[in-house]
Design an enzyme around this catalytic site. Structure first.
Site, PDB file in Angstrom:
ATOM      1  N   TYR A  14       0.802  -1.222   0.000  1.00 40.74           N
ATOM      2  CA  TYR A  14       0.000   0.000   0.000  1.00 40.74           C
ATOM      3  C   TYR A  14       0.839   1.280   0.000  1.00 40.74           C
ATOM      4  CZ  TYR A  14      -3.587  -3.327   1.509  1.00 40.74           C
ATOM      5  OH  TYR A  14      -4.449  -4.396   1.595  1.00 40.74           O
ATOM      6  N   HIS A  19      -4.270   6.662  -1.032  1.00 38.18           N
ATOM      7  CA  HIS A  19      -4.819   6.642   0.329  1.00 38.18           C
ATOM      8  C   HIS A  19      -3.730   6.851   1.380  1.00 38.18           C
ATOM      9  CE1 HIS A  19      -8.621   6.251   2.195  1.00 38.18           C
ATOM     10  NE2 HIS A  19      -8.656   4.962   2.442  1.00 38.18           N
ATOM     11  N   PHE A  64      -4.446  -0.700   9.895  1.00 39.16           N
ATOM     12  CA  PHE A  64      -5.218  -0.480   8.673  1.00 39.16           C
ATOM     13  C   PHE A  64      -6.166   0.699   8.898  1.00 39.16           C
ATOM     14  CE2 PHE A  64      -3.548  -4.648   7.766  1.00 39.16           C
ATOM     15  CZ  PHE A  64      -3.189  -4.529   6.425  1.00 39.16           C
TER      16      PHE A  64
END
Length: 204
Positions: A14, A19, A64
């Site tokens: 990620y 994001h 997360f």
């Protein structure tokens, strides 16, 4: 003491996602102001030091995105950091790319990280909103934010991170509007005045 929390998802998968621009901005602040090496604590990675003569804890939650509030609440409770001294750096779909806005309190605009922090801590913390633009349709949002920034976006992303790092002392000094204005002038001087999201989608 102040808490700078960057929002994102942990792990290399990620790391380059839109994001995760909150992670990127806080990491840039840590490097620019030579805070301590990252270590694991409070369900995340933390770094400590001083900015503008004040103690600062930088935090990248590793829970997360949807559970970010657990890490922020744990750190804030341990150090007794009041909400008005908490700054959360996060991606913002409702701002064009390369725009930075700061506000205290307010809604979560569908951002699950903010929703989690508000549920765990309350609402009156500062949001440092880092514009990434909108893909143009609600159905595209999930894949848009979880895709990496493209090559064409990297220059403005780096400039946004530099602005956050260079002008962070203004946040510590209680001058959020000054931080926002200086960041705007810096990004404007770099030529990032009318950046469109990849694909030419709207950025409202």
């Amino acid at each position: 003491m102040f808490l700078f929390a960057g929002l994102g998802n942990p792990g290399p998968k990620y790391a380059g996602n839109r994001h995760n621009i909150g992670f990127m901005a806080v990491d840039a602040i840590v490097r620019r102001h030579r805070l301590s090496p990252w270590r694991r604590r409070f369900q995340g990675a933390v770094s400590e030091g001083e900015i503008a003569g004040e103690k600062v804890l930088a935090l990248l939650p590793e829970t997360f995105m949807n559970e970010s509030g657990r890490a922020v609440a744990e750190a804030a409770k341990f150090y007794k950091i009041p909400l008005e001294n908490i700054f959360v750096f996060h991606d913002e779909l409702d701002l064009p790319p390369a725009k930075i806005r700061v506000k205290k309190g307010g809604g979560n605009a569908g951002h699950n990280g903010l929703r989690s922090i508000t549920a765990q801590c309350g609402n009156d913390y500062w949001r440092v909103r880092l514009g990434i633009g909108h893909p143009g349709d609600k159905s595209l949002v999930h894949s848009y934010v979880l895709n990496d920034f493209g090559k064409a976006e990297r220059e403005w992303v780096e400039a946004v991170n530099t602005a956050c790092a260079d002008f962070a002392p203004a946040l510590i000094g209680g001058k959020a509007e000054d931080f926002q204005n200086r960041a705007h002038l810096f990004l404007e001087a770099q030529g990032f005045t009318d950046v469109k999201p990849l694909g030419g989608a709207r950025a409202s």
